[in-house]
Design a protein around this motif. Structure first.
Motif, mmCIF file in Angstrom:
data_model
loop_
_atom_site.group_PDB
_atom_site.id
_atom_site.type_symbol
_atom_site.label_atom_id
_atom_site.label_comp_id
_atom_site.label_asym_id
_atom_site.label_seq_id
_atom_site.Cartn_x
_atom_site.Cartn_y
_atom_site.Cartn_z
ATOM 1 N N ASP A 266 0.818 -1.189 -0.025
ATOM 2 C CA ASP A 266 0.046 0.169 -0.005
ATOM 3 C C ASP A 266 0.834 1.286 -0.093
ATOM 4 O O ASP A 266 0.466 2.291 -0.579
ATOM 5 C CB ASP A 266 -0.876 0.082 1.372
ATOM 6 C CG ASP A 266 -2.038 -1.196 0.973
ATOM 7 O OD1 ASP A 266 -2.070 -1.293 -0.006
ATOM 8 O OD2 ASP A 266 -2.745 -1.301 2.120
ATOM 9 N N ASP A 267 1.975 1.278 0.763
ATOM 10 C CA ASP A 267 2.785 2.400 0.675
ATOM 11 C C ASP A 267 3.596 2.856 -0.661
ATOM 12 O O ASP A 267 3.664 3.960 -0.869
ATOM 13 C CB ASP A 267 4.098 1.934 1.624
ATOM 14 C CG ASP A 267 3.554 2.379 3.152
ATOM 15 O OD1 ASP A 267 2.468 2.747 3.608
ATOM 16 O OD2 ASP A 267 4.325 2.059 4.219
ATOM 17 N N ASP A 268 3.805 1.741 -1.275
ATOM 18 C CA ASP A 268 4.396 1.826 -2.847
ATOM 19 C C ASP A 268 3.235 2.274 -3.520
ATOM 20 O O ASP A 268 3.680 3.284 -4.454
ATOM 21 C CB ASP A 268 5.056 0.870 -3.077
ATOM 22 C CG ASP A 268 6.570 0.340 -2.504
ATOM 23 O OD1 ASP A 268 6.943 1.183 -1.772
ATOM 24 O OD2 ASP A 268 7.027 -0.692 -2.448
ATOM 25 N N VAL A 269 1.869 1.879 -3.482
ATOM 26 C CA VAL A 269 1.002 2.188 -4.294
ATOM 27 C C VAL A 269 0.670 3.758 -4.062
ATOM 28 O O VAL A 269 0.787 4.599 -5.050
ATOM 29 C CB VAL A 269 -0.372 1.537 -4.070
ATOM 30 C CG1 VAL A 269 -1.456 2.318 -4.743
ATOM 31 C CG2 VAL A 269 -0.172 0.192 -4.585
ATOM 32 N N ALA A 270 0.881 4.094 -2.863
ATOM 33 C CA ALA A 270 0.674 5.639 -2.724
ATOM 34 C C ALA A 270 1.827 6.528 -3.058
ATOM 35 O O ALA A 270 1.492 7.610 -3.503
ATOM 36 C CB ALA A 270 0.676 5.861 -1.005
ATOM 37 N N GLN A 271 3.012 5.802 -3.095
ATOM 38 C CA GLN A 271 4.172 6.735 -3.520
ATOM 39 C C GLN A 271 3.699 6.855 -5.196
ATOM 40 O O GLN A 271 4.286 8.000 -5.915
ATOM 41 C CB GLN A 271 5.500 6.008 -3.347
ATOM 42 C CG GLN A 271 6.034 6.160 -2.113
ATOM 43 C CD GLN A 271 6.285 7.509 -1.521
ATOM 44 O OE1 GLN A 271 6.915 8.102 -2.522
ATOM 45 N NE2 GLN A 271 5.932 8.026 -0.467
ATOM 46 N N LEU A 272 3.570 5.710 -5.632
ATOM 47 C CA LEU A 272 3.476 5.617 -7.206
ATOM 48 C C LEU A 272 2.536 6.719 -7.822
ATOM 49 O O LEU A 272 2.478 7.336 -8.974
ATOM 50 C CB LEU A 272 3.276 4.522 -7.873
ATOM 51 C CG LEU A 272 4.463 3.473 -7.706
ATOM 52 C CD1 LEU A 272 4.034 2.072 -8.129
ATOM 53 C CD2 LEU A 272 5.761 3.822 -8.606
ATOM 54 N N ALA A 273 1.407 6.743 -6.773
ATOM 55 C CA ALA A 273 0.432 7.812 -7.346
ATOM 56 C C ALA A 273 0.753 9.008 -7.308
ATOM 57 O O ALA A 273 0.082 9.984 -8.094
ATOM 58 C CB ALA A 273 -0.611 7.490 -6.111
ATOM 59 N N LYS A 274 1.967 9.620 -6.823
ATOM 60 C CA LYS A 274 2.454 10.868 -6.833
ATOM 61 C C LYS A 274 3.435 11.174 -7.996
ATOM 62 O O LYS A 274 4.099 12.187 -8.046
ATOM 63 C CB LYS A 274 3.045 11.344 -5.477
ATOM 64 C CG LYS A 274 2.204 11.441 -4.196
ATOM 65 C CD LYS A 274 2.867 11.888 -3.110
ATOM 66 C CE LYS A 274 2.485 10.831 -2.050
ATOM 67 N NZ LYS A 274 3.552 10.704 -0.949
ATOM 68 N N ALA B 180 -5.516 -4.242 -10.715
ATOM 69 C CA ALA B 180 -5.457 -3.106 -11.617
ATOM 70 C C ALA B 180 -6.459 -2.187 -10.840
ATOM 71 O O ALA B 180 -6.048 -0.738 -10.856
ATOM 72 C CB ALA B 180 -5.981 -3.435 -12.816
ATOM 73 N N ARG B 181 -7.387 -2.626 -10.421
ATOM 74 C CA ARG B 181 -8.529 -1.817 -9.698
ATOM 75 C C ARG B 181 -7.900 -0.801 -8.652
ATOM 76 O O ARG B 181 -8.036 0.462 -8.508
ATOM 77 C CB ARG B 181 -9.843 -2.395 -9.175
ATOM 78 C CG ARG B 181 -10.815 -2.493 -10.164
ATOM 79 C CD ARG B 181 -11.713 -1.375 -10.373
ATOM 80 N NE ARG B 181 -11.264 -0.036 -10.733
ATOM 81 C CZ ARG B 181 -11.412 0.420 -12.157
ATOM 82 N NH1 ARG B 181 -11.548 -0.320 -13.182
ATOM 83 N NH2 ARG B 181 -10.927 1.578 -12.130
ATOM 84 N N ARG B 182 -7.078 -1.424 -7.934
ATOM 85 C CA ARG B 182 -6.452 -0.878 -6.490
ATOM 86 C C ARG B 182 -5.566 0.230 -7.182
ATOM 87 O O ARG B 182 -5.359 1.417 -6.571
ATOM 88 C CB ARG B 182 -5.802 -1.765 -5.850
ATOM 89 C CG ARG B 182 -4.966 -1.500 -4.590
ATOM 90 C CD ARG B 182 -4.437 -2.807 -4.116
ATOM 91 N NE ARG B 182 -3.342 -2.363 -3.057
ATOM 92 C CZ ARG B 182 -2.063 -3.065 -3.151
ATOM 93 N NH1 ARG B 182 -1.856 -3.814 -4.076
ATOM 94 N NH2 ARG B 182 -1.164 -2.710 -2.343
ATOM 95 N N LEU B 183 -4.637 -0.315 -8.294
ATOM 96 C CA LEU B 183 -3.775 0.710 -8.499
ATOM 97 C C LEU B 183 -4.490 2.080 -9.220
ATOM 98 O O LEU B 183 -3.993 3.154 -9.225
ATOM 99 C CB LEU B 183 -2.869 0.119 -9.574
ATOM 100 C CG LEU B 183 -2.085 -1.134 -9.292
ATOM 101 C CD1 LEU B 183 -1.363 -1.919 -10.146
ATOM 102 C CD2 LEU B 183 -0.691 -0.478 -8.451
ATOM 103 N N ILE B 184 -5.229 1.774 -10.089
ATOM 104 C CA ILE B 184 -6.155 2.802 -10.808
ATOM 105 C C ILE B 184 -6.783 3.578 -9.938
ATOM 106 O O ILE B 184 -6.708 4.918 -9.863
ATOM 107 C CB ILE B 184 -6.977 2.160 -12.016
ATOM 108 C CG1 ILE B 184 -6.246 1.605 -13.098
ATOM 109 C CG2 ILE B 184 -7.983 3.337 -12.751
ATOM 110 C CD1 ILE B 184 -7.253 0.736 -14.032
#
Ligand code: NIG
Ligand code: FE
Length: 432
Positions: free
Chosen positions: A295-303, A326-330
């Protein structure tokens, strides 16, 4: 110096009576890869026309406006006109992750997996990537050129106009450079666009199995500098996972790449999770696979603009029950691309529509999202979004025509090729 792309005479080209033109023109003020709700904004024009001159798109709009245009009226005789008869036209697909330089399919691995062995078990027993090396090492460059050339043509027949092509099945200095040369030579005679990637860090070859650091040194001190000096690659990739390269080794590869002026991308999270934070300082263009991510990395990538490139063909072909989320990422705002991952071990498909179909049926992506992921976001991941991935004046004339009435049919009719015509940098390739 790379060999100059052969000059082709590209006739003016007018496509008319397009039922749905999927322009993917950006409708949001935010520049950068498409994320969140923007991933499904297709900017469709119905009953549309596209005019291309000198390999570039020059105008896009309703057919009736094109037919009234004074320049078009005056030059109609010199223009190659294609009546699309209400079919769908999309930007040419950008397949941003492929491994086309290999000699043979891996049929023994295929059967072993059907009998229950996993990808990791087969690799540990001497199959997998290592079993593809000998043939590439022995092959002549021209034999490899023939292989890559066929693949590129097959891809174009399925609507792909830009391809990222990796080396990675030689794993000696000489055979990695030979693989990159084969990509370059095949690219010269193909009208589409090829972006090359050095994947010397695909796996540790068996002659280095007790001293992987020596192999990493070969990649960092020999392969990367030579590929960079000879402009044989734009990117360096590393397979960072269990059974391949550790995060520390992968950082060494990224450091060498950046030192030699090459951009980086990586196979990440395919078999197990790796913390992505230490890699972000290298500004990777893409992390690919991403089945396992925190989850932390997903939050980083979103920025950031690092694209998550999802390759569901690999999950399908390995018979996995789970697919990248994919849904979680998008929904978190991570820019997502889709690619085939064409390779002999995990994803022997050249079909972007197949990857899109799998993303719809197994990853809860909508048909619209899969189209943007397979075009403009692939272009962002290859850093060519200024010229690829949408149908807008000024962009390269890369188009795909599909024998369907609605764009949603592209992923719907899985396993069939409905692409009837492809335009690659203004050059027409037709299946009829
Ligand atoms: O993307 N994971 C690393 N590379 C390929 C597989 C290569 C092979 O098995 O030949 C992939 O899945
Ligand atoms: Fe891959």
């Amino acid at each position: 110096m790379p060999p100059a792309k052969k000059r082709r005479s590209v006739s003016p080209l007018l496509l008319i009576n397009i039922g749905q033109l999927i322009t993917l023109r950006s409708v949001s003020a935010n520049a950068g890869p498409r994320r969140g709700p923007a991933l499904k904004e297709l900017a469709i024009i119905t009953d549309a026309a596209v005019l291309c001159l000198g390999g570039k798109i020059v105008s896009v709009g309703p057919t009736k406006d094109a037919l009234r245009d004074p320049w078009i009226k005056k030059h109609r005789k010199q223009i190659v006109e294609i009546d699309c008869a209400r079919k769908v036209v999309t930007p040419g697909f950008v397949d941003s992750h492929t491994h086309p330089v290999f000699v043979s399919p891996r049929l023994v691995d295929f059967e072993k997996r059907i009998e229950g062995a996993s990808y990791e078990q087969i690799a540990a027993a001497g199959g997998g990537i290592r079993s593809s090396l000998e043939a590439v090492r022995k092959a002549t460059r021209s034999a490899l050129v023939t292989k890559v050339d066929r693949v590129l043509r097959d891809m174009a027949a399925h609507g792909t106009t830009t391809v990222e092509a990796k080396s990675g099945y030689g794993l000696t200095l000489e055979s990695e450079l030979k693989s990159l040369e084969a990509i370059r030579e095949a690219a010269v005679s193909w009208p589409g666009t090829v972006i090359s990637t050095l994947l010397g860090a695909h796996v540790v070859p068996k002659e280095f199995q007790d001293c992987s650091q020596n192999y990493v040194d070969t990649v960092c001190l020999e392969m990367i500098p030579q590929a960079a000096r000879r402009t044989l690659a734009q990117f360096v990739d590393v397979f960072c996972d269990k059974g391949a390269f550790t995060p520390e080794e992968s950082e060494q590869v990224f450091t060498a790449a950046r030192k030699n002026g090459l951009d980086v991308r990586a196979h990440m999270g395919q078999l197990s999770e790796t913390a992505l934070a230490p890699f972000l300082r290298f500004e990777p263009a893409s992390f690919d696979h991403m089945d396992h991510v925190s989850d932390d990395d997903v939050a980083q990538l979103a920025k950031r603009d690092t694209v998550a490139t999802l390759v569901p063909g690999a999950n399908y072909f390995l018979g996995l029950r789970s697919y990248p989320d994919a849904r979680r990422l998008i929904d978190a705002g991570v820019p997502v691309a889709l690619a085939t991952d064409y390779n002999p071990g995990t994803s022997p498909t050249i079909s972007m529509p197949m990857a899109m179909s799998l993303a719809c049926t197994h990853m809860e992506m909508t048909p619209a999202e899969t189209l943007a992921a397979g075009t403009i976001n692939g272009a962002w991941s290859l850093r060519v979004a200024d010229r690829k991935g949408t149908i807008e004046p000024g962009k390269d004339a890369d188009l795909a025509v599909f024998e369907v009435e609605d764009y949603r049919e592209i992923p719907y009719w899985f396993g069939a090729n409905h692409c009837t015509l492809t335009v690659l940098n203004g050059v027409i390739e037709s299946r009829d």
